[in-house]
Design an enzyme around this catalytic site. Structure first.
Site, PDB file in Angstrom:
ATOM      1  CD  GLU A 127      -2.904  -0.845  -0.044  1.00 33.08           C
ATOM      2  OE1 GLU A 127      -3.043   0.285  -0.553  1.00 33.08           O
ATOM      3  OE2 GLU A 127      -3.427  -1.855  -0.509  1.00 33.08           O
ATOM      4  CD  GLU A 164       2.431  10.362  -0.687  1.00 37.64           C
ATOM      5  OE1 GLU A 164       3.516   9.753  -0.738  1.00 37.64           O
ATOM      6  OE2 GLU A 164       1.423   9.904  -0.122  1.00 37.64           O
ATOM      7  CB  CYS A 201      -1.702   7.158   2.388  1.00 41.95           C
ATOM      8  SG  CYS A 201      -2.899   6.204   3.314  1.00 41.95           S
TER       9      CYS A 201
HETATM   10  P1  NAD Z   1       8.908   4.806   3.470  1.00 46.16           P
HETATM   11  O1  NAD Z   1       8.598   4.182   2.158  1.00 46.16           O
HETATM   12  O2  NAD Z   1      10.085   5.691   3.561  1.00 46.16           O
HETATM   13  O3  NAD Z   1       9.152   3.648   4.561  1.00 46.16           O
HETATM   14  C1  NAD Z   1       8.176   2.664   4.822  1.00 46.16           C
HETATM   15  C2  NAD Z   1       8.850   1.476   5.489  1.00 46.16           C
HETATM   16  O4  NAD Z   1       9.729   0.832   4.571  1.00 46.16           O
HETATM   17  C3  NAD Z   1       9.725   1.843   6.687  1.00 46.16           C
HETATM   18  O5  NAD Z   1       9.588   0.856   7.670  1.00 46.16           O
HETATM   19  C4  NAD Z   1      11.120   1.835   6.092  1.00 46.16           C
HETATM   20  O6  NAD Z   1      12.144   1.654   7.049  1.00 46.16           O
HETATM   21  C5  NAD Z   1      11.013   0.661   5.151  1.00 46.16           C
HETATM   22  N1  NAD Z   1      11.972   0.639   4.062  1.00 46.16           N
HETATM   23  C6  NAD Z   1      12.653   1.675   3.502  1.00 46.16           C
HETATM   24  N2  NAD Z   1      13.407   1.236   2.469  1.00 46.16           N
HETATM   25  C7  NAD Z   1      13.190  -0.099   2.366  1.00 46.16           C
HETATM   26  C8  NAD Z   1      13.656  -1.105   1.470  1.00 46.16           C
HETATM   27  N3  NAD Z   1      14.498  -0.814   0.471  1.00 46.16           N
HETATM   28  N4  NAD Z   1      13.218  -2.373   1.634  1.00 46.16           N
HETATM   29  C9  NAD Z   1      12.347  -2.687   2.627  1.00 46.16           C
HETATM   30  N5  NAD Z   1      11.869  -1.760   3.504  1.00 46.16           N
HETATM   31  C10 NAD Z   1      12.284  -0.487   3.375  1.00 46.16           C
HETATM   32  O7  NAD Z   1       7.563   5.543   3.962  1.00 46.16           O
HETATM   33  P2  NAD Z   1       7.328   6.468   5.248  1.00 46.16           P
HETATM   34  O8  NAD Z   1       8.035   7.764   5.071  1.00 46.16           O
HETATM   35  O9  NAD Z   1       7.591   5.688   6.487  1.00 46.16           O
HETATM   36  O10 NAD Z   1       5.750   6.702   5.166  1.00 46.16           O
HETATM   37  C11 NAD Z   1       5.156   7.660   4.347  1.00 46.16           C
HETATM   38  C12 NAD Z   1       4.608   7.030   3.081  1.00 46.16           C
HETATM   39  O11 NAD Z   1       3.706   5.987   3.423  1.00 46.16           O
HETATM   40  C13 NAD Z   1       3.806   7.994   2.233  1.00 46.16           C
HETATM   41  O12 NAD Z   1       4.137   7.807   0.888  1.00 46.16           O
HETATM   42  C14 NAD Z   1       2.348   7.574   2.471  1.00 46.16           C
HETATM   43  O13 NAD Z   1       1.461   7.895   1.445  1.00 46.16           O
HETATM   44  C15 NAD Z   1       2.506   6.109   2.648  1.00 46.16           C
HETATM   45  N6  NAD Z   1       1.360   5.526   3.365  1.00 46.16           N
HETATM   46  C16 NAD Z   1       0.483   4.772   2.657  1.00 46.16           C
HETATM   47  C17 NAD Z   1      -0.635   4.224   3.288  1.00 46.16           C
HETATM   48  C18 NAD Z   1      -1.616   3.362   2.536  1.00 46.16           C
HETATM   49  O14 NAD Z   1      -2.288   2.551   3.159  1.00 46.16           O
HETATM   50  N7  NAD Z   1      -1.697   3.483   1.220  1.00 46.16           N
HETATM   51  C19 NAD Z   1      -0.843   4.467   4.651  1.00 46.16           C
HETATM   52  C20 NAD Z   1       0.090   5.241   5.346  1.00 46.16           C
HETATM   53  C21 NAD Z   1       1.203   5.770   4.689  1.00 46.16           C
END
Ligand code: NAD
Length: 460
Positions: A229, A359, A263
């Site tokens: 997601e 975004e 999000c």
């Molecule tokens: P992010 O993508 O930076 O990190 C998300 C998670 O992935 C963290 O735990 C991070 O440590 C991990 N991660 C980072 N690089 C990785 C890799 N290469 N492999 C595996 N894991 C890795 O996102 P964020 O800054 O924590 O959150 C904000 C984002 O989340 C926004 O884009 C928002 O829209 C999205 N979001 C989506 C939903 C939804 O349900 N669609 C809900 C909440 C947030």
């Protein structure tokens, strides 16, 4: 030397919430091995035992509700009212999936010979890796873990570094209700997340589009199931017959509440017809929102998560102005020492400008205009994302038509783009989602696979 994960309060960067060593690749693998060892007994336990455990976990979280809400405020700067709401939602999610553990676990079909039993039964996938963002540090881990556990999987959760303290506390609480090893948290950043994807039987990810895509690719390479997601660029279409004040108030909250870090936050408003009345009402509604200390009950807009996030929002506003946009309000750092940004409205940008396509994940919203409903629909759909969209109108025919034609997973009429019903399917289209939906009855599709069983009579 192990990397150190440091999480600081966004409203007071001198407040160190937690500092913990990141799990090494070997430690992630060890957690997965422990989870695998625990998964067999958990998956074969009577369903009522899993249901009872999830109710006990709900009680543990409910018993610590105030402490958890305060920790959410401190660690991620979510306003206290929303933080309480999130903990309550987490409890409700645990109870909802406790009940789902007792739902029918498959179907029967007529067999070819009319004598045999032909069954399709759901079975758990095994050990599922959960990778979560920081913005809903209780609700998102639980809306993944609760169905995973209910259907008999073990889980290893890797939360975002900026939400490490909440995850550590959540693990302590929920673990008391579960057999050893069935739920574990590993603290870390990208490296720990990658190690998890390389070790588990299935992965459920929530976060940004770029990372989600890389997780889906890594999972496909291993041939494991993945559900990702990701982000949004959510539009609200406002028709001339909408109630101006009411609509402006809903959109202001959906765009700026929790500093726009949902999000499903509204990032674009597409105004059909004369934009002046709604623009004026929106500016007034946004300027009326209470900004500041997220521990204050009245606060709607707290800080953004960290320094980089504040720089990103201010840069996005500056880039919008450079491409012909006009700042209607905001676009400056907010008062106070934390990472505050004034809620920002910008008009005069084109639908294909960066601010209306990518975004920003902050309190910034672009106002666009359209001569008619068809153009508004094209603008709303004309982005790489497809998470949520809303329409404000009293015209039932237009509402029905747009609910079908908006290219999103969540179409909302006279309601904000933000907001999630945990008992209904949740997810998006295009770059917003990959794999099956989360939440509600849909969650089972990801956390189980189907085994088709034929039981024929033995030869007599
Ligand atoms: P992010 O993508 O930076 O990190 C998300 C998670 O992935 C963290 O735990 C991070 O440590 C991990 N991660 C980072 N690089 C990785 C890799 N290469 N492999 C595996 N894991 C890795 O996102 P964020 O800054 O924590 O959150 C904000 C984002 O989340 C926004 O884009 C928002 O829209 C999205 N979001 C989506 C939903 C939804 O349900 N669609 C809900 C909440 C947030």
């Amino acid at each position: 030397m192990a990397q150190q994960i440091v999480s600081r309060s966004p409203q007071d960067s001198t407040d160190l919430v937690v500092s913990a060593p990141a799990a090494t690749v070997e430690q992630v693998q060890t957690a997965v091995i422990r989870a695998r060892a625990a998964a067999h007994e958990w998956s074969t336990a009577p369903a009522v035992q899993r249901a009872t455990a999830l109710h006990a976990a709900a009680n543990a979280v409910a018993g610590a509700a105030t402490e958890l809400a305060d920790l959410i405020v401190r660690e991620v700067g979510k306003p206290i009212g929303e933080s309480h709401g999130e903990v309550a939602r987490g409890v409700a999610i645990l109870r909802y999936f406790a009940q789902q553990a007792l739902d029918p676990d498959g179907e029967t079909y007529p067999s070819a010979d009319g004598r045999a039993l032909l069954l399709a039964r759901r079975r758990p996938r095994g050990t599922v890796g959960l990778i979560t963002p920081w913005n809903f540090p209780i609700a998102i881990p639980l809306w993944k873990a609760a169905p995973a556990l209910a259907f008999g999987n073990a889980v290893v959760l890797k939360p975002a570094p900026d939400a490490s303290a909440v995850a550590i506390r959540l693990e302590e609480l929920v673990r008391t209700a579960l057999p050893d090893g069935v739920l574990q948290v590993v603290i870390g950043s990208a490296k720990a997340g990658q190690a998890l994807v390389e070790s588990v039987d299935a992965v459920s990810f929530t976060g940004s589009a770029a990372v989600g895509r890389s997780v889906a690719v890594a999972a496909a390479r291993r041939g494991i199931a993945a559900q990702c997601e990701m982000g949004g660029q959510n539009a609200s279409i406002v028709l001339p017959d909408a109630d101006i004040e009411h609509t402006a108030s809903i959109i202001a909250n959906a765009a700026m509440g929790y500093a726009g870090q949902k999000c499903t936050a509204t990032s674009r408003v597409v105004i059909v017809g004369d934009p002046a009345p709604l623009t004026q009402a929106l500016v007034a509604a946004v300027e009326h929102l209470a900004c500041g200390d997220p521990a204050d009950e009245a606060t709607v807009v707290g800080p953004v998560i960290n320094e980089a996030a504040r720089a990103r929002v201010l840069e996005a506003a500056a880039a919008a102005v450079a491409s012909g946009g006009r700042v209607l309000t905001g676009a400056r750092p907010g008062a106070g020492d934390g990472w505050f940004v004034q809620p920002t409205l910008i008009d005069g940008v084109k639908p294909d400008s960066t601010v209306a396509q990518e975004e920003v994940f902050g309190p910034l919203c672009a106002l666009l205009t359209a001569p008619d409903v068809e153009d508004a629909l094209q603008i709303a759909n004309g982005v790489p994302f497809g998470l949520a969209a809303s329409v404000f109108t009293r015209d039932l025919n237009i509402a029905l038509d747009l609910a079908h034609r908006l290219d999103v997973g969540l179409a909302r009429i006279n309601a904000p783009t933000s907001g999630v019903d945990f008992h209904a399917p949740f997810g998006g289209e295009k770059d917003s989602s990959y794999g099956p939906r989360e939440q509600g009855k849909a969650a089972r599709d990801f956390y189980t696979s189907t085994r088709t069983i034929t039981i024929a009579p033995a030869a007599s």
